[in-house]
Every structure is written in structure tokens, then in C-alpha cells.
Design an enzyme around this catalytic site. Sequence first.
Site, PDB file in Angstrom:
ATOM      1  N   GLY A  11       0.822  -1.215   0.000  1.00 26.65           N
ATOM      2  CA  GLY A  11       0.000   0.000   0.000  1.00 26.65           C
ATOM      3  C   GLY A  11       0.848   1.254   0.000  1.00 26.65           C
ATOM      4  N   ASN A 111       5.634  -5.411   6.058  1.00 24.01           N
ATOM      5  CA  ASN A 111       6.066  -6.756   6.480  1.00 24.01           C
ATOM      6  C   ASN A 111       6.149  -7.751   5.331  1.00 24.01           C
ATOM      7  OD1 ASN A 111       3.422  -5.852   7.261  1.00 24.01           O
ATOM      8  ND2 ASN A 111       3.862  -6.432   9.366  1.00 24.01           N
ATOM      9  N   THR A 139       5.009   2.109   5.903  1.00 24.19           N
ATOM     10  CA  THR A 139       3.599   1.738   6.039  1.00 24.19           C
ATOM     11  C   THR A 139       2.925   2.753   6.937  1.00 24.19           C
ATOM     12  OG1 THR A 139       1.998   0.196   6.990  1.00 24.19           O
ATOM     13  CG2 THR A 139       4.223   0.057   7.856  1.00 24.19           C
ATOM     14  N   ILE A 140       1.740   3.176   6.532  1.00 21.27           N
ATOM     15  CA  ILE A 140       1.002   4.103   7.399  1.00 21.27           C
ATOM     16  C   ILE A 140       0.545   3.392   8.670  1.00 21.27           C
ATOM     17  CG2 ILE A 140       0.175   5.565   5.507  1.00 21.27           C
ATOM     18  CD1 ILE A 140      -2.639   4.290   5.964  1.00 21.27           C
ATOM     19  N   ASP A 141       0.492   2.043   8.630  1.00 20.72           N
ATOM     20  CA  ASP A 141      -0.048   1.285   9.772  1.00 20.72           C
ATOM     21  C   ASP A 141       0.877   1.291  10.988  1.00 20.72           C
ATOM     22  OD1 ASP A 141      -2.202   0.688   8.204  1.00 20.72           O
ATOM     23  OD2 ASP A 141      -1.436  -1.268   7.570  1.00 20.72           O
ATOM     24  N   MET A 185      -7.995   3.650   9.109  1.00 20.63           N
ATOM     25  CA  MET A 185      -7.357   2.413   8.668  1.00 20.63           C
ATOM     26  C   MET A 185      -6.490   1.864   9.809  1.00 20.63           C
ATOM     27  SD  MET A 185      -6.106   3.144   4.767  1.00 20.63           S
ATOM     28  CE  MET A 185      -7.165   2.842   3.361  1.00 20.63           C
ATOM     29  N   GLY A 186      -5.600   0.939   9.479  1.00 19.85           N
ATOM     30  CA  GLY A 186      -4.668   0.404  10.471  1.00 19.85           C
ATOM     31  C   GLY A 186      -4.708  -1.109  10.589  1.00 19.85           C
ATOM     32  N   GLU A 242     -10.594   0.448  11.856  1.00 20.04           N
ATOM     33  CA  GLU A 242     -11.270  -0.506  10.961  1.00 20.04           C
ATOM     34  C   GLU A 242     -11.134  -1.946  11.462  1.00 20.04           C
ATOM     35  OE1 GLU A 242      -9.418  -0.557   7.071  1.00 20.04           O
ATOM     36  OE2 GLU A 242      -7.472  -1.168   7.865  1.00 20.04           O
ATOM     37  N   LEU A 297      -7.538   8.514   1.764  1.00 19.38           N
ATOM     38  CA  LEU A 297      -7.045   9.864   2.050  1.00 19.38           C
ATOM     39  C   LEU A 297      -5.909   9.810   3.067  1.00 19.38           C
ATOM     40  CD1 LEU A 297     -10.412  11.828   2.414  1.00 19.38           C
ATOM     41  CD2 LEU A 297      -8.986  11.600   0.380  1.00 19.38           C
TER      42      LEU A 297
END
Lengths: 406, 406
Positions: A11, A111, A139-141, A185-186, A242, A297
Site C-alpha cells: 500500500g 512486512n 507503512t502508514i499502519d 485504517m490500520g 477498521e 485519504l
Amino acid sequence: MANCIIAQSGGPTSVINSSVVGLVEANHNLNAFDTVYGGLHGIEGILNKKFINLSDVSQSKLDIFKYTPSSGLGSCRYKLKSHTESLEEYEKLMEIFKELDIKAFFYVGGNDSMDTISKLSAYGKEYNIDIKFIGIPKTIDNDLMYTDHTPGFGSAAKFISTTVLETNYDASVYMNNGIFILETMGRDTGWLAASAALAKENGSSAADFIYLPEKPFVVGKFLEDVNTRFKEKNRVYVVASEGLINEQGDFLAQINPLGLHDNFGHAQLGGVGNYLKSTIVDAGITTRVKALELGILQRCSMHSASDLDIDEAYQVGYDALKYALEGLTGMMVAIKRESNTPYEYSTFPIETTKVANKVKYFPSEWINEAGNHVTEKALDYLNPLISGNPSLHFENSLPKYKAFNK
Amino acid sequence: MANCIIAQSGGPTSVINSSVVGLVEANHNLNAFDTVYGGLHGIEGILNKKFINLSDVSQSKLDIFKYTPSSGLGSCRYKLKSHTESLEEYEKLMEIFKELDIKAFFYVGGNDSMDTISKLSAYGKEYNIDIKFIGIPKTIDNDLMYTDHTPGFGSAAKFISTTVLETNYDASVYMNNGIFILETMGRDTGWLAASAALAKENGSSAADFIYLPEKPFVVGKFLEDVNTRFKEKNRVYVVASEGLINEQGDFLAQINPLGLHDNFGHAQLGGVGNYLKSTIVDAGITTRVKALELGILQRCSMHSASDLDIDEAYQVGYDALKYALEGLTGMMVAIKRESNTPYEYSTFPIETTKVANKVKYFPSEWINEAGNHVTEKALDYLNPLISGNPSLHFENSLPKYKAFNK
């Protein structure tokens, strides 16, 4: 000298291209490889011989590329089998690398991408291949092990907290307001949802409640939280990840609260925000409930990025090249927080085998006792990561961007 | 001297508070009224005697308030009956105004608020009340007659076009991409959706198709548009207005394409984006379809506002006070575009009776022949309105805001 190649996977984030620019500029400064190739669409594209020459790109284009959101070299979700299962892809890739005289391969990803680097370096060691394989985190996560945080997270956290700040004003203009639910997200970690806590109104959290997947979600408790607060102040701001999971271990997003189904009888999934919305309405608390899903976004809003995040993304790209020159392989560049006030960091190499396919969860000790918000320690951790506003390039009053995958 | 009062009504915008600051500063500069009161939550709040003294607010707070999104005095959706139907509310309001020695009432709002001003000034004339009633325009929908555009629209247009620019990069990173649908607000007008055309990629519109409510939506034609483009370039970016109407005159958002219903048999509405998504999937074009609804982000994202919009919002507030001093009543401050390159504007008063309850639609001559995009003339109109980035105040790397309704 020889050449190297860098590609992106998984992503997108707002700052993933800054890592590419960091590596290209490291190569220029350290005079390391003749040419830095950019593999397009990750391993999948490289296997299809899709690449460009990044060393030929002008400095002015690189300057814009650095501030361009989303994987500007294209991306893929391509799972490499281990070479003991299937050698074919490895041999094809090595043939292509040989043609290009590649001596180092850099993969910017999460990952899954670190799994790819692990496998490639294991193959490289076994077959005595003279190529260094280095992972660059993104990663934004924020769910990668060992690194203090991941490039991409700070900018997503900044967009989310800015949005909470602003929508909280919007959600409270009437004498009779309602309940507002923001879905972040996440995946199954709560880092992004937690970042909502950075938004403050008169010194207190703008979000009344923040629910993270790390704590089992109890519907009855949630309704009590919301109902009590709604009676107190006539409005409630809820942030929900989420990936929320109930006590039975089911993802809320996969529960079909209203038994929604289409004409063919297929269940229709509505996301966590809509699930919580119908739960509140069904409980009779109020019918004034809005749910907003931030969606992609969160991972491409460069116009609201963290400048520190852009810098760090650049640095991990820069240092990836240095590590390859030092002879490392099978390593990911990780970030260490050297100090919090003032914020200082350094990078270090960590074996990708330790990072691959693992998940770093939000620490349970940073969740408050009631399980509906985060602690001051969490804020101390989050605060520096959203620092600074980037100096974007503008054209006709809109940000000017440049990607190479088109 | 005497006093005046200003209040806000209807849906918020990012720049609505700038109009209030413009009026307060006009009062200071022109030495007009002793005190500017701020009515909280519009007419509804004033009838409940909710107001603050804006003349007492420090300049530093006003400076922050100017750059604070969303109705900082609170809002309402309160429909005043005409005084010939019901005098009671008028008398109550006048009593409150008398207590405060109010000689001018300013209402920042859209067509409904202009209806309120019309009614109040009609009442004022009939009953010889010495109060000037002036309307100050605001709506992200840009649907007010006579004014070239409405304060609030430029900032929403800037957020939408920035978002199209950025999400278009995100929606195109893979070798096999899908179809992305962005749903904008705008009720039954297409101004906001049209603003997506400002986002360009390599000189062409980032959005492949933009569908506006001013053109009847033909499903078969839409599927043909999308299918053809998807085959050509392996991805499609669609912008759709929430107010799209089919040939039968039904709002798409109110059609239930999959017959979705809950366990009680109630139809579930999914919005235009979800309607189009299921239409594409049902037609077998691709299952890779994402729909994103921007929702209230469009009307409160001050972090991405147009600086010109903030200036103009300020100016219409400023000039509202001037018009009241000149003895006008029952008027709205409208914007006239004096020139496009360079962009220059002036304001003029227009009777609120001409504006109230009317809708300015997107000109059909600015929609392309195929009915799926806008013309260059539309871009010429839109372009100047998103000019400039505001100088927000920051605190801990997030915008610093201040509202008075809490």
C-alpha cells in the site's frame, strides 16, 4: 562500479517516494553505483522487465518527486514463494539483474516486502549471489517490529488528527448535535486510530472515545460510553479503527448488524463506522449519527504531511545505500528514537527475518483503563512524529507532483 | 451610537468565521456601533438569548477565529414563518433586539438564511422597525443567485481538487488498477463536482469523468463511458455529485440498486458512490471498484483552504457593515468578478428576495457534449477561486483554532 535497483511494494504512503530520492542522492553523494534503476510495480514489474533509469532524472524532477504522494514507481502485491518451493522466479529475476549488472536491490515496503527481502537474501546466500538485498520500511499502519515507527505513519497521523480537529468543529455547530464516528485504517493495529488523540480542543482530546483493535470491543460498554457522554454534552465524537474485534474474536466490519443482504442474498459489509452507527441507532440513543470513513485519504494526503516524516523517509532510503555499501544484506533500515524532547533519531540495520510477517501492536499499557482512549505516554510517543509542514511545490494553487509509473 | 448583532446559519464552511471577523474589524475601523454582538446558533439561539460580545474579543483571538473552520458562533436550521402567518417570533426577537439596542442584524448563510433576512426586512418595513437586516453569503454549494460565487466554495473546491489529484496517484499504483469513484456534496447543483476538473495530471484532467446533476444521468451511457476508458487505460477515475438524477427524475442516492434492506424490511440508502459502484460491478466491468464519499471534509478542511476565499469572506462581512451604515436593508452582499486575469472582484448589494429560496445551477453550456465532463470555460471560472494558501496559526504542529459556541 556496477548498478543497483530500487522498487516499491504494498500500500502507498504519502512519503514513500522520499525514500527513493534519499537513495538516489546517497548514491550521487557517495559515488557508489553507476546507475540507480527504478523497478516499476515492484517485483511483479521487474519480472516483466519494467524499469527506468533514476540516475538520469533531473534534480528538479527529483525535488518534486520527493514531495509526491503514493508509490511513484508503482506498486504490487506479489508474494514470492521461497526458493526451496520454486526456483523459477528467482532465476528469472537474477537473469534480469545480471543483464542490468545489479549489485544491490532495495525494496520499500511493509512486512510482506521484508518477507521478500528475507527470501531473496536467503537465496542469495545459498547460491552465492553477489547482490545485497536491503529493505526500506514504509507503512502508514506503523506495525513493523523493531523500528520505533515507520515512515508514512507520521503523515497519516497528521492527516487524521487534523481531520479530527476540523470535523469536530463541524460536528458541534448546532444546539442539538449528534454522534460523529470517524473510521481509520490500520488493519488489526490501533496506531492510526490512536493518533486521533493528538487533536485537542481547549487542552482536552477532541475525540471523546478512541477504540483500538488491541482491546476487545464490548458493544454494551460502547453504548454505555456513548450514551453517558451524549447526555452530558449533547454530542459525542468517536474514533474507531477498521480492525476492531469483539469478544468473540470477530471483526466488527464483518458483522452484518442489520442482516443487510442484496437481491441475491449476499451479505453486504458496511465497515466499522456503519456498524457502530446502526448499533447506536438501534439502541435508541439518537438517530443523529454520522459515520465517515477516511479511506485512502490517510495514505496520500501529502498536502497535510509531516515534514519530519518526509525527512525520515529520505534518511532510511539514504542509509539503505550506505548499509549495502558496508556489505550488509537481508537487513531493513530501522529508526531508533534517541531522545524525545528535543526529538532526535538515528537508524540501524535489523535482520528482515525478524520483521517479516510479524506485527507490532499498539502497547496495551498505552490504552486507558476504560479501554476507550489512550494515555499521555501514547501522546508523548505520537507528538514529535507529526512535526513540521512540508515545502510543497505549487502550480496553479495546487500541489505539483510527479510520478514515474505512468 | 447603538449596537449590532451577527449570527451564522445553515451548513458550515471553512471560511464562514472570516466574514464575522471582517464585520467586527469594519466596525472598529469605521467606528460604527458600540458593540458587535455574536448571536450563537443563529436565530434559534438568539430567540433563546444566547449571544456573546464580539467587541470584547482580543485581536489575537480574532486573528485565530478568522482562520477557524466551521460556524464558530454555532448554527441552526431554523425556518422563520412569515410575520403574516405568525407574529410571535418576530415580536420576541424584536424585544431581545430592543434590550440589546440592536440597530443592525447580519446573517451569514445560504438561500434559507436569505429568506430569513427577506422576511425580517419585510416585517421591519411594515412595522417601521429601525433595524437594518443584511445577508452575508456563504455556502460551499455555490448555488446562490446573482453573486459570481459564494464564500466557502473556493475552499471546498480546493480541497476537492487537491484530493482528486492525490487519490488519483493512489488509485493508479498497480499494474492492474480498478475504478475509483469520488462522491462530492453540492445537493442538486454540480459546482463542487465540477471543481474536480482543476486537478490535472500531465496537463490533462485527472478525473476521467465528472457527472453533474444538471444533466440527466443515463446508466447505459455511464457504463459505456467507464467500460471504454477502463479497456483503454486499465483504470478510471469518476467524480459524481451526490445530487445526480436519472432520466426519470429520481435521485440516484435514493435508488436502492441491490434492493438492500435490513431485517425490518427498511430500504438502506447507500449514496451515489455506492450506487455507481454496484452498477459497475453488476455490469461485469470489474470488481475492483472503490467509492469514497468526502462528506463534511469538504466544508471544514481549513488546512487546505483558498486564501482568496478567506479574503473574500472577510470582505463581504466588512462590506455588510458598510451597507447597513448606508441605510440599506433586505440586501445581501454579492460578489462581482471584475476581471479574470488578473482576478479582481468587487461587492454589490442585491435584494435578498431575489436570492432567497432560489438555486443557481451549473451552466449547461459549461458541460461537455458527452455530458461527462466540464469545458475550458468552466475551468476559467473555477481557477482563480482556489488561489493562495492561508497563513494558519499552528500549535504542536496542528492548526490552532478558536470557536465561540462551546
